[in-house]
Scaffold this motif. Structure first.
Motif, mmCIF file in Angstrom:
data_model
loop_
_atom_site.group_PDB
_atom_site.id
_atom_site.type_symbol
_atom_site.label_atom_id
_atom_site.label_comp_id
_atom_site.label_asym_id
_atom_site.label_seq_id
_atom_site.Cartn_x
_atom_site.Cartn_y
_atom_site.Cartn_z
ATOM 1 N N UNK A 98 0.822 -1.260 -0.155
ATOM 2 C CA UNK A 98 -0.083 0.011 -0.041
ATOM 3 C C UNK A 98 0.880 1.180 -0.034
ATOM 4 N N UNK A 99 1.830 1.299 0.963
ATOM 5 C CA UNK A 99 2.712 2.425 1.076
ATOM 6 C C UNK A 99 3.529 2.526 -0.167
ATOM 7 N N UNK A 100 4.123 1.557 -0.769
ATOM 8 C CA UNK A 100 4.639 1.455 -2.186
ATOM 9 C C UNK A 100 3.589 1.849 -3.305
ATOM 10 N N UNK A 101 2.585 1.751 -3.531
ATOM 11 C CA UNK A 101 1.495 2.009 -4.352
ATOM 12 C C UNK A 101 1.137 3.455 -4.301
ATOM 13 N N UNK A 102 1.314 4.270 -3.158
ATOM 14 C CA UNK A 102 0.839 5.450 -2.889
ATOM 15 C C UNK A 102 2.182 6.300 -3.433
ATOM 16 N N UNK A 103 3.440 5.734 -3.187
ATOM 17 C CA UNK A 103 4.582 6.622 -3.516
ATOM 18 C C UNK A 103 4.728 6.529 -5.340
#
Length: 213
Positions: free
Chosen positions: A195-200
């Motif tokens: 999720x955090x990677x997708x946000x970035x």
């Protein structure tokens, strides 16, 4: 009572706590270790210090006046976020398949290196956002009461923003670390990294394809 200052504190708090690239990179690194996460938060505050200093000095206006410079910084920032995000997504997929829990950035066997990496990633993630200095350039003057010297006042407002960031982002890192027993389980860790990677990745794509405000 300084109504302008109170109003600015509310606006600044909303800006700092709003989830975005800074929040995502702190969560991602805090999964690796508490030190790396806290260092990332401190690095973000350092990036904000640069932006607010540019706004106080009026240099942020150069970004508005020179489209090529603005676009160059925008592309650098977008590429960096894509780099961080894609690494996190790939790591999440690999760890999810193997069922192995490890640090969000590959583990911090050397705490010193983890701190340096966190500081660097936090600083660059924030400092390479070209819209931030433009935002501060337009925002800070709105909270300078008529008749007050502009520079001392904007310096105070800048210090408030940086102080809030120094409290919020390391606090997020400590919270993530405190929930580490659950968040570092293979399934949960992979989900959070993804999720955090997708946000970035998404925020990086916005910067790469975004238009000049």
């Amino acid at each position: 009572m300084d109504a302008h200052l109170i109003a600015f504190c509310g606006v600044a708090a909303g800006m700092v706590v709003m989830p975005g690239a800074d929040f995502a990179v702190v969560v991602r690194n805090a999964l690796g270790s508490r030190r790396t996460g806290v260092a990332t938060g401190v690095g973000i505050a350092g990036g904000l210090l640069v932006h607010t200093a540019l706004a106080v000095a009026g240099l942020a206006a150069v970004l508005v006046a020179v489209p090529t410079l603005f676009r160059t910084v925008q592309l650098l920032g977008g590429a960096y976020l894509l780099f961080l995000g894609s690494r996190a997504v790939v790591a999440a997929v690999r760890r999810g398949r193997s069922g192995a829990a490890d640090g969000a950035a590959g583990g911090d066997q050397d705490p010193g290196r983890g701190v340096v990496r966190g500081l660097r990633q936090g600083f660059l993630t924030n400092a390479l956002n070209p819209k931030a200095p433009v935002l501060f350039l337009s925002l800070l003057p709105q909270f300078v009461p008529a008749g007050q010297p502009a520079v001392p006042r904007t310096l105070l407002l800048s210090a408030i923003v940086v102080a809030m960031a120094l409290i919020w982002f390391p606090g997020v890192a400590l919270l993530v670390d405190g929930l580490g027993t659950w968040l570092r389980r293979p399934a949960a860790a992979s989900w959070v990294r993804g999720v955090s990677g997708g946000m970035l990745v998404a925020l990086g794509a916005v910067l790469l394809t975004g238009v000049r405000p």
